[in-house]
Design a protein around this motif. Structure first.
Motif, PDB file in Angstrom:
ATOM      1  N   PRO A 206     -20.986  13.471  -4.001  1.00  0.00           N
ATOM      2  CA  PRO A 206     -22.322  12.359  -4.103  1.00  0.00           C
ATOM      3  C   PRO A 206     -22.516  11.967  -5.294  1.00  0.00           C
ATOM      4  N   LYS A 207     -23.393  11.810  -5.394  1.00  0.00           N
ATOM      5  CA  LYS A 207     -23.892  11.441  -7.047  1.00  0.00           C
ATOM      6  C   LYS A 207     -25.421  11.187  -6.430  1.00  0.00           C
ATOM      7  N   GLU A 208     -25.893  11.338  -8.059  1.00  0.00           N
ATOM      8  CA  GLU A 208     -27.331  11.794  -8.505  1.00  0.00           C
ATOM      9  C   GLU A 208     -27.669  10.929  -8.770  1.00  0.00           C
ATOM     10  N   VAL A 209     -28.591   9.853  -7.984  1.00  0.00           N
ATOM     11  CA  VAL A 209     -29.605   9.107  -8.310  1.00  0.00           C
ATOM     12  C   VAL A 209     -30.883   9.653  -8.476  1.00  0.00           C
ATOM     13  N   ARG A 210     -31.200   8.121  -9.820  1.00  0.00           N
ATOM     14  CA  ARG A 210     -32.930   8.297  -9.538  1.00  0.00           C
ATOM     15  C   ARG A 210     -33.222   6.864  -9.735  1.00  0.00           C
ATOM     16  N   LEU A 211     -34.364   6.934  -8.799  1.00  0.00           N
ATOM     17  CA  LEU A 211     -34.569   4.963  -8.824  1.00  0.00           C
ATOM     18  C   LEU A 211     -36.265   5.449  -8.398  1.00  0.00           C
ATOM     19  N   LEU A 212     -36.869   3.682  -9.532  1.00  0.00           N
ATOM     20  CA  LEU A 212     -37.836   4.137  -8.787  1.00  0.00           C
ATOM     21  C   LEU A 212     -39.516   5.393  -9.195  1.00  0.00           C
ATOM     22  N   GLY A 213     -39.041   5.727 -10.028  1.00  0.00           N
ATOM     23  CA  GLY A 213     -39.532   7.377  -9.960  1.00  0.00           C
ATOM     24  C   GLY A 213     -38.620   8.103  -8.526  1.00  0.00           C
ATOM     25  N   GLN A 214     -38.427   7.925  -8.019  1.00  0.00           N
ATOM     26  CA  GLN A 214     -37.354   9.153  -6.679  1.00  0.00           C
ATOM     27  C   GLN A 214     -36.303   9.610  -7.307  1.00  0.00           C
ATOM     28  N   ASP A 215     -36.529  10.704  -7.369  1.00  0.00           N
ATOM     29  CA  ASP A 215     -34.806  11.052  -6.858  1.00  0.00           C
ATOM     30  C   ASP A 215     -34.054  11.385  -5.559  1.00  0.00           C
ATOM     31  N   LEU A 216     -33.022  11.103  -5.800  1.00  0.00           N
ATOM     32  CA  LEU A 216     -31.996  11.173  -4.641  1.00  0.00           C
ATOM     33  C   LEU A 216     -30.750  11.122  -4.815  1.00  0.00           C
ATOM     34  N   VAL A 217     -30.011  11.150  -3.747  1.00  0.00           N
ATOM     35  CA  VAL A 217     -28.122  11.567  -3.570  1.00  0.00           C
ATOM     36  C   VAL A 217     -27.618  10.730  -3.081  1.00  0.00           C
ATOM     37  N   ALA A 218     -26.798   9.927  -3.568  1.00  0.00           N
ATOM     38  CA  ALA A 218     -25.982   9.155  -2.393  1.00  0.00           C
ATOM     39  C   ALA A 218     -24.975  10.063  -2.221  1.00  0.00           C
ATOM     40  N   PHE A 219     -23.956   9.486  -1.237  1.00  0.00           N
ATOM     41  CA  PHE A 219     -22.804  10.152  -0.451  1.00  0.00           C
ATOM     42  C   PHE A 219     -21.798   9.218   0.222  1.00  0.00           C
ATOM     43  N   ARG A 220     -20.850   8.918   0.443  1.00  0.00           N
ATOM     44  CA  ARG A 220     -20.409   8.159   1.720  1.00  0.00           C
ATOM     45  C   ARG A 220     -19.585   9.153   2.348  1.00  0.00           C
ATOM     46  N   ASP A 221     -19.495   9.023   3.719  1.00  0.00           N
ATOM     47  CA  ASP A 221     -18.916   9.788   4.858  1.00  0.00           C
ATOM     48  C   ASP A 221     -18.226   9.587   5.131  1.00  0.00           C
ATOM     49  N   SER A 222     -17.645  10.144   5.903  1.00  0.00           N
ATOM     50  CA  SER A 222     -15.992   9.899   6.811  1.00  0.00           C
ATOM     51  C   SER A 222     -15.856   8.617   6.795  1.00  0.00           C
ATOM     52  N   SER A 223     -16.527   8.019   7.761  1.00  0.00           N
ATOM     53  CA  SER A 223     -15.929   6.838   7.939  1.00  0.00           C
ATOM     54  C   SER A 223     -16.198   5.535   6.435  1.00  0.00           C
ATOM     55  N   GLY A 224     -17.005   6.531   5.584  1.00  0.00           N
ATOM     56  CA  GLY A 224     -17.113   4.744   5.082  1.00  0.00           C
ATOM     57  C   GLY A 224     -18.076   4.995   4.377  1.00  0.00           C
ATOM     58  N   ARG A 225     -19.728   5.212   5.339  1.00  0.00           N
ATOM     59  CA  ARG A 225     -20.760   4.254   5.436  1.00  0.00           C
ATOM     60  C   ARG A 225     -21.425   5.375   4.321  1.00  0.00           C
ATOM     61  N   VAL A 226     -22.526   4.806   3.244  1.00  0.00           N
ATOM     62  CA  VAL A 226     -23.083   5.032   1.996  1.00  0.00           C
ATOM     63  C   VAL A 226     -24.385   5.612   2.200  1.00  0.00           C
ATOM     64  N   GLY A 227     -24.755   6.634   2.353  1.00  0.00           N
ATOM     65  CA  GLY A 227     -26.047   7.106   2.211  1.00  0.00           C
ATOM     66  C   GLY A 227     -26.939   7.599   1.297  1.00  0.00           C
ATOM     67  N   LEU A 228     -28.004   7.464   1.497  1.00  0.00           N
ATOM     68  CA  LEU A 228     -28.756   7.400  -0.277  1.00  0.00           C
ATOM     69  C   LEU A 228     -30.826   8.138   0.964  1.00  0.00           C
ATOM     70  N   ILE A 229     -30.398   9.949   0.552  1.00  0.00           N
ATOM     71  CA  ILE A 229     -31.218  10.861   0.824  1.00  0.00           C
ATOM     72  C   ILE A 229     -31.815  11.293  -0.174  1.00  0.00           C
ATOM     73  N   GLU A 230     -33.050  11.700   0.064  1.00  0.00           N
ATOM     74  CA  GLU A 230     -33.780  12.948  -0.904  1.00  0.00           C
ATOM     75  C   GLU A 230     -33.080  13.511  -1.547  1.00  0.00           C
ATOM     76  N   ALA A 231     -33.539  14.030  -2.874  1.00  0.00           N
ATOM     77  CA  ALA A 231     -32.221  14.611  -3.666  1.00  0.00           C
ATOM     78  C   ALA A 231     -32.149  15.976  -2.978  1.00  0.00           C
ATOM     79  N   LEU A 232     -33.619  16.243  -2.187  1.00  0.00           N
ATOM     80  CA  LEU A 232     -34.340  17.796  -1.998  1.00  0.00           C
ATOM     81  C   LEU A 232     -33.988  18.235  -0.138  1.00  0.00           C
ATOM     82  N   CYS A 233     -32.714  19.191  -0.208  1.00  0.00           N
ATOM     83  CA  CYS A 233     -33.061  20.143   1.145  1.00  0.00           C
ATOM     84  C   CYS A 233     -34.342  19.943   1.635  1.00  0.00           C
TER      85      CYS A 233
END
Ligand code: FES
Ligand SMILES: [Fe+2]
Length: 445
Positions: free
Chosen positions: A43-70
């Motif tokens: 996964p990759k840490e992302v900060r965008l427009l003041g929001q902390d997010l995490v990006a990951f590529r799932d098993s089918s190759g799709r890219v998810g971008l979700i909030e950084a904290l569980c």
């Protein structure tokens, strides 16, 4: 000059701000696709427009971008296990898919169905031109991607370089539509441009001396044409509002009866183009940090490997002091951008090595978020004034319910910047002449 109130409106980008809402109406380039090289990669840490997010590529190759904290007890998902179509939190094992659904909750009894009641904030992504793009706005307002020429050429015909600047995105972006600073900030005492960019370009071939670069791996205008810019530090200007932002032109003195024109494009909300084959994107990480994307492309032929290599690793690389680990420049305010005062006395206008370092020294040196109420603007700031006015007006209009047209009409982005010597000396109306209009349209589009 801008009132402190308007300055704040123009620069603050967090959720719920006027400008933040405006920017969230557009797709945003986040990182090169290769940063998530394959299914279930790290996964990759992302900060965008003041929001902390995490990006990951799932098993089918799709890219998810979700909030950084569980969503459970807010542990960072970046440390998570990327496995079988989801990112699993390392704290208690709750697992999230690319749309933010909780797909496994091993600590809760299944009969409680708690899993269905919790959701991680997630944002749509898509991949185009080797970039992961994200949309952070209202789902019902999701637009199409902009239709840039550089997104249409094959991968062999383009490259990107990114780096971070420690200042607000408007402050960083303004440097790109400032037509006269190059004759000072990027010059040497002999009155020419100090880096060897022209030699690099000439080697790649295909420059036409009218500056109307139509491919052949060319990156920038010809050296002889650039002398018009260096020879006239006080050009005249004309600016035009367009569907996508503004088109602006600076007219430098040239041979009798002609002018050397440089036509710039500012495209909503953070794109600048000052050449037909080179441009920048100024992506707000937050109010005080910007991710700069430098895009270079060629229309006809692949970009020669030595040009690509030279831009990254050559004697005068595009971003000479970038630290790959942080994305920041090693030249900073703290070390005075490695300014060499003796070199400044003898040869270099600035004593600072590297075009991007020179730009960064002035825009970061203003402070992370400049209070523009103390500026004194001149005629050379005409394009900057027009861009600020348009940006603010569009964001304010959205605040009153008027959606930005460009967000929904990707074809309006089929324009290019250009430069060339033209017969005639009329300034007003120049951008509406058939010649000028024709040159501002993309070839690949
Ligand atoms: S904090 Fe993530 S599972 Fe508990
Ligand atoms: Fe510059």
């Amino acid at each position: 000059m801008l009132s402190t109130k308007d300055n704040e409106l123009m620069c603050r980008v967090g959720p719920g701000t006027l400008m933040g809402n405006f920017l969230r109406r557009f797709w945003i380039p986040v990182f090169p696709s290769e940063d998530l090289p394959g299914p279930d990669s790290d996964p990759k840490e992302v900060r965008l427009l003041g929001q902390d997010l995490v990006a990951f590529r799932d098993s089918s190759g799709r890219v998810g971008l979700i909030e950084a904290l569980c969503p459970h007890r807010r542990a960072p998902l970046f440390y998570g296990r990327n496995e079988e179509h989801g990112l699993r939190c390392i704290y208690h094992g709750w697992k999230w898919d690319v749309e933010g659904r909780c797909v496994d909750m091993p600590t809760e009894p299944a009969e409680f169905n708690f899993q269905d009641k919790v959701r991680a904030e997630s944002y749509p992504t898509q991949e185009a031109a080797g970039i992961v793009w994200a949309y952070l706005g209202p789902p019902d307002k999701r637009p199409a991607l902009p239709d840039f020429e550089w997104m249409r050429v094959p991968a062999s015909h383009r490259y990107y370089i990114t780096y971070k600047q420690r200042c607000n995105f408007v402050q960083a972006m303004e440097g790109d539509i400032d037509p006269v600073h190059g004759g000072f900030l990027h010059s040497n005492l002999a009155g020419s441009r100090e880096d060897s960019i022209f030699e690099r370009i000439l080697k790649s071939g295909g420059i036409k001396d009218d500056g109307l670069v139509r491919g052949k791996g060319a990156i920038w205008e010809s050296k002889s044409n650039y002398n018009y810019v260096l020879g006239d530090h006080a050009p005249r200007y004309t600016v035009k509002d367009t569907d996508y932002g503004i088109m602006a032109a600076a007219a430098h003195k040239a041979e009798e009866g002609s002018l050397y024109w440089r036509v710039y494009q500012w495209l909503m909300p953070y794109h600048t183009m000052f050449s037909s084959v080179h441009g920048h994107l100024w992506i707000p990480i937050d109010d005080e940090n910007t991710m700069v994307w430098c895009t270079s492309w060629s229309v006809d032929d692949p970009i020669p490997e030595e040009v690509r290599w030279g831009a990254l690793h050559g004697e005068w690389p595009h971003v000479g002091t970038k630290d790959p680990a942080t994305g920041l420049l090693r030249a900073t305010r703290e070390n005075h951008f490695f300014q060499d005062k003796q070199w400044q006395r003898d040869e270099s206008y600035t004593g600072i090595r590297g075009t991007r370092e020179q730009d960064t020294a002035v825009v970061e040196g203003m402070g992370a978020l400049l209070d523009r109420s103390r500026e004194h603007l001149g005629t050379s700031d005409t394009i900057i004034i027009a861009m600020r006015r348009r940006l603010l007006n569009l964001a304010k209009a959205l605040g009153k319910g008027k959606e930005p047209v460009a967000a929904t009409k990707s074809k309006v982005y089929r324009v290019r910047a250009w430069a060339g010597r033209m017969e005639g000396d009329a300034i007003e109306g120049f951008l509406d002449t058939p010649d000028a209009k024709e040159r501002a349209v993309t070839v690949v589009g």
